[in-house]
Design a protein around this motif. Structure first.
Motif, PDB file in Angstrom:
ATOM      1  N   UNK A 171       0.823  -1.225   0.000  1.00  0.00           N
ATOM      2  CA  UNK A 171       0.000   0.000   0.000  1.00  0.00           C
ATOM      3  C   UNK A 171       0.851   1.267   0.000  1.00  0.00           C
ATOM      4  N   UNK A 172       0.482   2.177  -0.890  1.00  0.00           N
ATOM      5  CA  UNK A 172       1.072   3.508  -1.018  1.00  0.00           C
ATOM      6  C   UNK A 172       2.502   3.503  -1.554  1.00  0.00           C
ATOM      7  N   UNK A 173       2.996   2.340  -2.000  1.00  0.00           N
ATOM      8  CA  UNK A 173       4.335   2.312  -2.593  1.00  0.00           C
ATOM      9  C   UNK A 173       4.370   3.147  -3.869  1.00  0.00           C
ATOM     10  N   UNK A 174       3.403   2.963  -4.745  1.00  0.00           N
ATOM     11  CA  UNK A 174       3.395   3.679  -6.021  1.00  0.00           C
ATOM     12  C   UNK A 174       3.248   5.181  -5.806  1.00  0.00           C
ATOM     13  N   UNK A 175       2.356   5.573  -4.919  1.00  0.00           N
ATOM     14  CA  UNK A 175       2.155   6.994  -4.656  1.00  0.00           C
ATOM     15  C   UNK A 175       3.419   7.636  -4.089  1.00  0.00           C
ATOM     16  N   UNK A 176       4.119   6.907  -3.239  1.00  0.00           N
ATOM     17  CA  UNK A 176       5.341   7.436  -2.638  1.00  0.00           C
ATOM     18  C   UNK A 176       6.450   7.562  -3.672  1.00  0.00           C
ATOM     19  N   UNK A 177       6.613   6.538  -4.503  1.00  0.00           N
ATOM     20  CA  UNK A 177       7.605   6.613  -5.569  1.00  0.00           C
ATOM     21  C   UNK A 177       7.315   7.783  -6.511  1.00  0.00           C
ATOM     22  N   UNK A 178       6.050   7.977  -6.843  1.00  0.00           N
ATOM     23  CA  UNK A 178       5.661   9.067  -7.735  1.00  0.00           C
ATOM     24  C   UNK A 178       6.014  10.422  -7.133  1.00  0.00           C
ATOM     25  N   UNK A 179       5.745  10.573  -5.841  1.00  0.00           N
ATOM     26  CA  UNK A 179       6.030  11.845  -5.173  1.00  0.00           C
ATOM     27  C   UNK A 179       7.529  12.111  -5.091  1.00  0.00           C
ATOM     28  N   UNK A 180       8.312  11.098  -4.751  1.00  0.00           N
ATOM     29  CA  UNK A 180       9.758  11.280  -4.662  1.00  0.00           C
ATOM     30  C   UNK A 180      10.364  11.553  -6.036  1.00  0.00           C
TER      31      UNK A 180
END
Length: 227
Positions: free
Chosen positions: A96-105
């Motif tokens: 959960x939230x791995x993709x969103x975090x990668x996108x933000x970074x």
């Protein structure tokens, strides 16, 4: 003043994706082909992160080296078959939230992203394709080209490829192998609580994440402390 580049390096299995089902099944297949009792699930997950040629001697030290080599190939065959049945995205879902975090970074101009994994290049490429992850990472280090974790070769290569100093990088992982690799390379380590090693064993970590959404703030805290 120009902002120094920062490098955030991720482990894969147990950190970005949960592939434990196929790992345990493929391991059981390899031990069955060898005619040897399969290790307990906890023992199998305990070696995730090691290269396969280092994992089998740990799981079955009583078997000869030539059998370990055969078991590596049987494991790979089973893993590929399992992945082909379900597809890599379903076989190894993102946490959960791995993709969103990668996108933000990835959207931060001063932040570079990398991977250091015990997977093969073929396995990592399949996973990248399934989840469309390759676009995020400027460096990816795999088991084909380096000694097994916790040897620091993967991190040293990632630093060399990006031109980032060790103190400007961070390694994120779920196992003591990730931690020991990071410490050996002089790179700060951030542990995650959702992986295959008990978070309580990740002593020496700069932080332990309980949720991927905590990562940007933790990175900011570490950078400010080092400034």
């Amino acid at each position: 003043m120009t902002t120094a580049l920062k490098l955030v390096i991720f482990d894969v299995d147990g950190t970005l994706v949960d592939s434990q089902g196929d790992i345990v099944a493929a391991m059981a297949h390899a031990f069955d082909r060898a005619g040897h009792p399969a290790p307990a699930r906890e023992a199998t997950l305990g070696i995730v992160g090691l290269s396969l040629d280092a994992a089998f001697p740990r799981l079955a030290p009583e078997l000869p080296a030539e059998m370990h080599g055969a078991m590596v190939e049987w494991y790979k065959e089973a893993y590929v078959e399992l992945r082909s049945r379900a597809g890599a995205a379903a076989s190894s879902p993102l946490y959960p939230y791995a993709l969103e975090t990668l996108t933000a970074l990835h959207a931060q101009p001063e932040t570079l992203l990398g991977v250091a994994t015990g997977k093969s290049r073929r396995g990592l490429d399949k996973l990248f394709e399934a989840h469309d992850l390759g676009r995020f990472f400027v460096t990816s280090q795999v088991a084909d080209h380096h000694p097994s974790k916790p040897h620091p070769a993967m991190l040293r290569a990632a630093l060399a490829e990006t031109g980032v100093e060790a103190h400007d990088a961070v390694m994120i992982g779920d196992t003591t192998y990730d931690r020991d690799m990071a410490l050996a390379a002089g790179v700060p380590f951030i542990g995650v609580s959702w992986g295959y090693h008990d978070a309580d064993d990740l002593t020496g970590a700069a932080a332990i994440l309980r949720d991927f959404r905590e990562l940007p703030e933790v990175l900011t805290t570490i950078r400010e402390a080092a400034a």
